[in-house]
Design a protein around this motif. Structure first.
Motif, PDB file in Angstrom:
ATOM      1  N   PHE A 101     102.741   7.508  29.065  1.00 21.06           N
ATOM      2  CA  PHE A 101     102.899   6.389  28.136  1.00 21.06           C
ATOM      3  C   PHE A 101     101.722   5.422  28.211  1.00 21.06           C
ATOM      4  O   PHE A 101     101.251   4.934  27.179  1.00 21.06           O
ATOM      5  N   LEU A 102     101.241   5.134  29.403  1.00 22.92           N
ATOM      6  CA  LEU A 102     100.084   4.241  29.532  1.00 22.92           C
ATOM      7  C   LEU A 102      98.847   4.820  28.860  1.00 22.92           C
ATOM      8  O   LEU A 102      98.123   4.112  28.143  1.00 22.92           O
ATOM      9  N   ILE A 103      98.589   6.086  29.070  1.00 25.42           N
ATOM     10  CA  ILE A 103      97.430   6.730  28.437  1.00 25.42           C
ATOM     11  C   ILE A 103      97.614   6.765  26.917  1.00 25.42           C
ATOM     12  O   ILE A 103      96.661   6.517  26.170  1.00 25.42           O
ATOM     13  N   SER A 104      98.832   7.016  26.456  1.00 27.49           N
ATOM     14  CA  SER A 104      99.090   7.038  25.013  1.00 27.49           C
ATOM     15  C   SER A 104      98.848   5.670  24.388  1.00 27.49           C
ATOM     16  O   SER A 104      98.263   5.572  23.306  1.00 27.49           O
ATOM     17  N   LEU A 110      95.387   2.090  21.208  1.00 29.66           N
ATOM     18  CA  LEU A 110      94.622   0.858  21.040  1.00 29.66           C
ATOM     19  C   LEU A 110      93.118   1.105  20.920  1.00 29.66           C
ATOM     20  O   LEU A 110      92.435   0.415  20.160  1.00 29.66           O
ATOM     21  N   LEU A 111      92.597   2.062  21.669  1.00 32.23           N
ATOM     22  CA  LEU A 111      91.155   2.265  21.714  1.00 32.23           C
ATOM     23  C   LEU A 111      90.631   3.230  20.642  1.00 32.23           C
ATOM     24  O   LEU A 111      89.523   3.045  20.141  1.00 32.23           O
ATOM     25  N   LEU A 112      91.401   4.253  20.322  1.00 30.64           N
ATOM     26  CA  LEU A 112      90.921   5.242  19.349  1.00 30.64           C
ATOM     27  C   LEU A 112      91.655   5.115  18.014  1.00 30.64           C
ATOM     28  O   LEU A 112      91.097   4.627  17.045  1.00 30.64           O
ATOM     29  N   ALA A 113      92.879   5.612  17.989  1.00 30.27           N
ATOM     30  CA  ALA A 113      93.653   5.601  16.743  1.00 30.27           C
ATOM     31  C   ALA A 113      95.117   5.894  17.065  1.00 30.27           C
ATOM     32  O   ALA A 113      95.418   6.500  18.101  1.00 30.27           O
ATOM     33  N   PRO A 114      96.019   5.477  16.201  1.00 28.03           N
ATOM     34  CA  PRO A 114      97.434   5.795  16.427  1.00 28.03           C
ATOM     35  C   PRO A 114      97.684   7.301  16.516  1.00 28.03           C
ATOM     36  O   PRO A 114      98.521   7.744  17.291  1.00 28.03           O
ATOM     37  N   LEU A 115      96.940   8.069  15.738  1.00 26.97           N
ATOM     38  CA  LEU A 115      97.130   9.516  15.762  1.00 26.97           C
ATOM     39  C   LEU A 115      96.794  10.105  17.133  1.00 26.97           C
ATOM     40  O   LEU A 115      97.509  10.975  17.639  1.00 26.97           O
ATOM     41  N   ALA A 116      95.722   9.616  17.760  1.00 29.18           N
ATOM     42  CA  ALA A 116      95.336  10.116  19.089  1.00 29.18           C
ATOM     43  C   ALA A 116      96.425   9.815  20.115  1.00 29.18           C
ATOM     44  O   ALA A 116      96.786  10.668  20.935  1.00 29.18           O
ATOM     45  N   GLY A 137     106.733   3.897   1.981  1.00 27.61           N
ATOM     46  CA  GLY A 137     105.593   3.197   1.418  1.00 27.61           C
ATOM     47  C   GLY A 137     105.033   2.088   2.294  1.00 27.61           C
ATOM     48  O   GLY A 137     104.467   1.125   1.800  1.00 27.61           O
ATOM     49  N   THR A 138     105.205   2.225   3.590  1.00 25.39           N
ATOM     50  CA  THR A 138     104.698   1.214   4.519  1.00 25.39           C
ATOM     51  C   THR A 138     103.708   1.859   5.472  1.00 25.39           C
ATOM     52  O   THR A 138     103.618   3.073   5.567  1.00 25.39           O
ATOM     53  N   GLY A 139     102.982   1.033   6.192  1.00 29.23           N
ATOM     54  CA  GLY A 139     102.088   1.523   7.213  1.00 29.23           C
ATOM     55  C   GLY A 139     102.698   1.327   8.584  1.00 29.23           C
ATOM     56  O   GLY A 139     103.598   0.506   8.757  1.00 29.23           O
ATOM     57  N   ILE A 140     102.223   2.091   9.550  1.00 29.17           N
ATOM     58  CA  ILE A 140     102.743   1.974  10.902  1.00 29.17           C
ATOM     59  C   ILE A 140     102.058   0.835  11.639  1.00 29.17           C
ATOM     60  O   ILE A 140     102.616   0.216  12.513  1.00 29.17           O
ATOM     61  N   LEU A 141     100.811   0.553  11.287  1.00 29.11           N
ATOM     62  CA  LEU A 141     100.040  -0.461  12.014  1.00 29.11           C
ATOM     63  C   LEU A 141     100.541  -1.838  11.768  1.00 29.11           C
ATOM     64  O   LEU A 141     100.706  -2.396  10.842  1.00 29.11           O
TER      65      LEU A 141
END
Length: 148
Positions: free
Chosen positions: A89-92, A97-103, A144-148
């Motif tokens: 979970f910490l790495i996720s 935060l550092l790369l992208a939600p998909l990563a 129709g919403t974003g996750i961010l």
């Protein structure tokens, strides 16, 4: 097992009370006059969690001890599994935060499957892709919403 049930019941009851007193009132507004409060369902669910947790703790306090109660409540293997899942979970979160939600999502699903013992590559790839595509379809296309 009796001791583990008592500890879990007490901890869950305390967390439920904490949610009832602090988290729900701070995180969910009252809502407009004349309408049902948005806090109603979360409050009801936390009351159920507290009641069931208290029942679990009290029923195991009254139960007669068994020979297996002498064993440790939490074993070394269970603590190691907790640390591993916590690290996933910490790495996720860091990847999110550092790369992208998909990563972060890819790592969370794939690493969790690996930790749970799944070794078939097609299952890992399929579940990871399937879950993330389902989340994308739900939030971006259907709602129709974003996750961010």
């Amino acid at each position: 097992m009796r001791r583990a049930n008592i500890v879990s019941g007490v901890v869950l009851a305390l967390l439920g009370l904490f949610a009832l007193v602090f988290i729900i009132p701070k995180g969910i507004g009252e809502g407009p006059d004349g309408m049902m409060s948005p806090r109603l369902v979360p409050n009801m669910m936390m009351i159920v969690v507290v009641a069931l947790s208290a029942f679990l703790a009290f029923s195991n306090l009254r139960a007669k001890p068994t020979p297996e109660d002498a064993e440790p409540t939490i074993t070394r293997g269970e603590m190691l599994a907790l640390v591993k899942i916590g690290a996933v979970f910490l790495i996720s979160i860091a990847l999110y935060l550092l790369l992208a939600p998909l990563a972060g999502g890819i790592f969370l699903v794939a690493a969790s499957l690996l930790l749970l013992g799944e070794r078939r590559p097609l299952i890992i790839i399929g579940m990871t892709a399937g879950l993330l595509i389902a989340v994308w379809l739900l939030f971006y296309k259907l709602l129709g919403t974003g996750i961010l």
